[in-house]
Design an enzyme around this catalytic site. Sequence first.
Site, short mmCIF file in Angstrom:
data_model
loop_
_atom_site.label_atom_id
_atom_site.label_comp_id
_atom_site.label_asym_id
_atom_site.label_seq_id
_atom_site.Cartn_x
_atom_site.Cartn_y
_atom_site.Cartn_z
N MET A 154 54.65 12.62 -20.94
CA MET A 154 55.37 11.29 -22.02
C MET A 154 54.09 10.25 -22.14
SD MET A 154 57.43 10.54 -24.22
CE MET A 154 58.45 12.06 -24.26
N ARG A 237 44.65 20.40 -23.19
CA ARG A 237 43.49 21.16 -22.85
C ARG A 237 43.96 22.80 -22.31
NH1 ARG A 237 40.79 17.18 -24.68
NH2 ARG A 237 39.26 15.73 -23.35
N GLU A 266 35.40 26.14 -24.97
CA GLU A 266 35.10 25.94 -26.48
C GLU A 266 33.93 25.83 -27.35
OE1 GLU A 266 37.82 22.28 -27.33
OE2 GLU A 266 38.86 23.06 -26.27
N HIS A 285 39.32 22.36 -31.67
CA HIS A 285 40.08 20.84 -31.25
C HIS A 285 39.88 20.17 -32.10
CE1 HIS A 285 39.29 18.80 -27.16
NE2 HIS A 285 40.33 18.12 -27.85
P1 NAP Z 1 47.98 9.52 -20.51
O1 NAP Z 1 48.93 8.23 -22.04
O2 NAP Z 1 47.26 9.08 -20.57
O3 NAP Z 1 49.49 10.19 -20.79
C1 NAP Z 1 48.94 11.61 -20.07
C2 NAP Z 1 50.89 11.28 -19.17
O4 NAP Z 1 50.83 13.25 -19.09
C3 NAP Z 1 50.73 10.25 -18.15
O5 NAP Z 1 52.62 10.43 -18.54
C4 NAP Z 1 50.94 11.50 -17.43
O6 NAP Z 1 52.45 10.76 -16.60
C5 NAP Z 1 51.70 12.46 -17.16
N1 NAP Z 1 51.03 13.42 -16.42
C6 NAP Z 1 49.65 13.44 -16.02
N2 NAP Z 1 49.97 14.61 -14.84
C7 NAP Z 1 51.08 14.73 -15.35
C8 NAP Z 1 51.83 16.32 -14.22
N3 NAP Z 1 50.53 16.66 -13.93
N4 NAP Z 1 52.47 16.24 -14.79
C9 NAP Z 1 53.23 16.01 -15.91
N5 NAP Z 1 53.01 15.00 -16.47
C10 NAP Z 1 51.69 14.81 -15.64
O7 NAP Z 1 46.81 9.68 -22.02
P2 NAP Z 1 47.47 10.58 -23.84
O8 NAP Z 1 46.40 9.22 -24.49
O9 NAP Z 1 48.71 10.26 -24.24
O10 NAP Z 1 46.50 11.47 -23.66
C11 NAP Z 1 46.95 12.93 -23.51
C12 NAP Z 1 45.92 13.61 -22.89
O11 NAP Z 1 45.38 14.80 -23.72
C13 NAP Z 1 44.56 13.63 -22.76
O12 NAP Z 1 44.44 13.75 -21.88
C14 NAP Z 1 43.36 14.74 -23.45
O13 NAP Z 1 43.58 16.03 -22.26
C15 NAP Z 1 44.50 14.78 -24.52
N6 NAP Z 1 44.35 14.66 -25.75
C16 NAP Z 1 43.68 16.12 -26.59
C17 NAP Z 1 43.79 15.60 -28.23
C18 NAP Z 1 42.59 16.64 -29.15
O14 NAP Z 1 41.91 16.55 -30.31
N7 NAP Z 1 43.42 17.80 -28.75
C19 NAP Z 1 43.48 14.81 -28.64
C20 NAP Z 1 43.51 13.30 -27.66
C21 NAP Z 1 43.63 14.11 -26.30
P3 NAP Z 1 51.66 9.30 -15.85
O15 NAP Z 1 52.63 8.74 -16.47
O16 NAP Z 1 53.09 9.51 -14.16
O17 NAP Z 1 50.65 8.95 -15.28
C1 GLV Z 2 40.48 14.83 -27.25
O1 GLV Z 2 40.51 15.99 -26.70
C2 GLV Z 2 40.40 13.89 -26.33
O2 GLV Z 2 40.76 13.46 -24.65
O3 GLV Z 2 40.02 12.39 -26.52
#
Ligand code: NAP
Ligand code: GLV
Length: 319
Positions: A154, A237, A266, A285
């Site tokens: 979250m 991921r 990928e 992706h």
């Molecule tokens: P973010 O704001 O850092 O959110 C990640 C969340 O995951 C944080 O709330 C974190 O908790 C939680 N977390 C970390 N380790 C955990 C664990 N072991 N168990 C449970 N929760 C855990 O990042 P975001 O901007 O939302 O992005 C999240 C991820 O989405 C990125 O890291 C990336 O890999 C992926 N993504 C993919 C795409 C795509 O194109 N498909 C695009 C953007 C992002 P805490 O609050 O405790 O830190």
């Molecule tokens: C996409 O996967 C990103 O981490 O921005």
Amino acid sequence: MDKIYITRKLPEEIVEPLREKFDVQMWHSESTAMTYEEIKANAKDAHALWTALSDNIDRGIIESLQNLKVISNFGVGYNNIDVESAKEHGIIVTNTPGVLTETTADLTFALLLATARRITEVEQEIRAGNWISRSPMQYTGMDVFGATLGIIGMGRIGEAVARRAKGFDMNVLYHNRSRKLDAEETHGVRYMELDELLQQSDFVILLTPLTLETKGLIGERELNLMKETAAIINVARGGIVDEQALYEALVSKKIWAAGLDVFEQEPIPINHPLLTLPNVTVLPHIGSASIRTRLAMMELNAKDIEAVLKNKEPQNRIV
Ligand code: NAP
Ligand code: GLV
């Protein structure tokens, strides 16, 4: 003049302003990625390295680039970079958080809807000439409105997905490393331990970073906890879900469907077993892939590279 090396071909409108101040070199092709050895050789004397998510920036590369001051990753996730090694060598690492949150949440919801209503599968039926009659239970899927959604992770994107889910009258559960009381209050989401969330959700969405703790977070045991009518959506991921276990859970109908924007490898190999299953919706992706968002991400990279090369603090520093 400091040298910037960019491992992907980027639009000239982004690169041009940097050319006035730095020696900018970039990979020539939009359709091919650089190999590990090509990055080492081409970026040999670079002061800044602008990387893509599929570049494996490990200790070997970091130690071979002797002038390096900054690595700026095109994406919010940075599991492709050995940040500990960068830190040890005094190299700053930056990423592109925030500007892609809403676009990625839109795509997550699109994938959720597509998976639930079998959108890509049934479109292929039309194109293959298989839609020859209408019958009551043909091409039926699962309701999204009113269903229970479990969000694992979250963070920024998780919260943006929770907001969208409320518009669909969904009951939203979440699991996170730490409890998010603000999110509970603002979005009316309920915290749950992982196993309980998996047991109760109709749709499970993964939105954590890939780390040592989240690698293989969803394996055979976890998939077995899910409802037989449930779907899993991975926009985070590939390595977070064990793909072999996912394939087996889908084939043996332990779960109903999967929607995947990310994969262990990928681009996903064309002969990958998951691609043989009709109840898997796949995307290449594209979470953050809107024109405006991709340009905004590049702007962040460019600004942070320039900041570091001018001995200023970058906006999005990881280490
Ligand atoms: P973010 O704001 O850092 O959110 C990640 C969340 O995951 C944080 O709330 C974190 O908790 C939680 N977390 C970390 N380790 C955990 C664990 N072991 N168990 C449970 N929760 C855990 O990042 P975001 O901007 O939302 O992005 C999240 C991820 O989405 C990125 O890291 C990336 O890999 C992926 N993504 C993919 C795409 C795509 O194109 N498909 C695009 C953007 C992002 P805490 O609050 O405790 O830190
Ligand atoms: C996409 O996967 C990103 O981490 O921005």
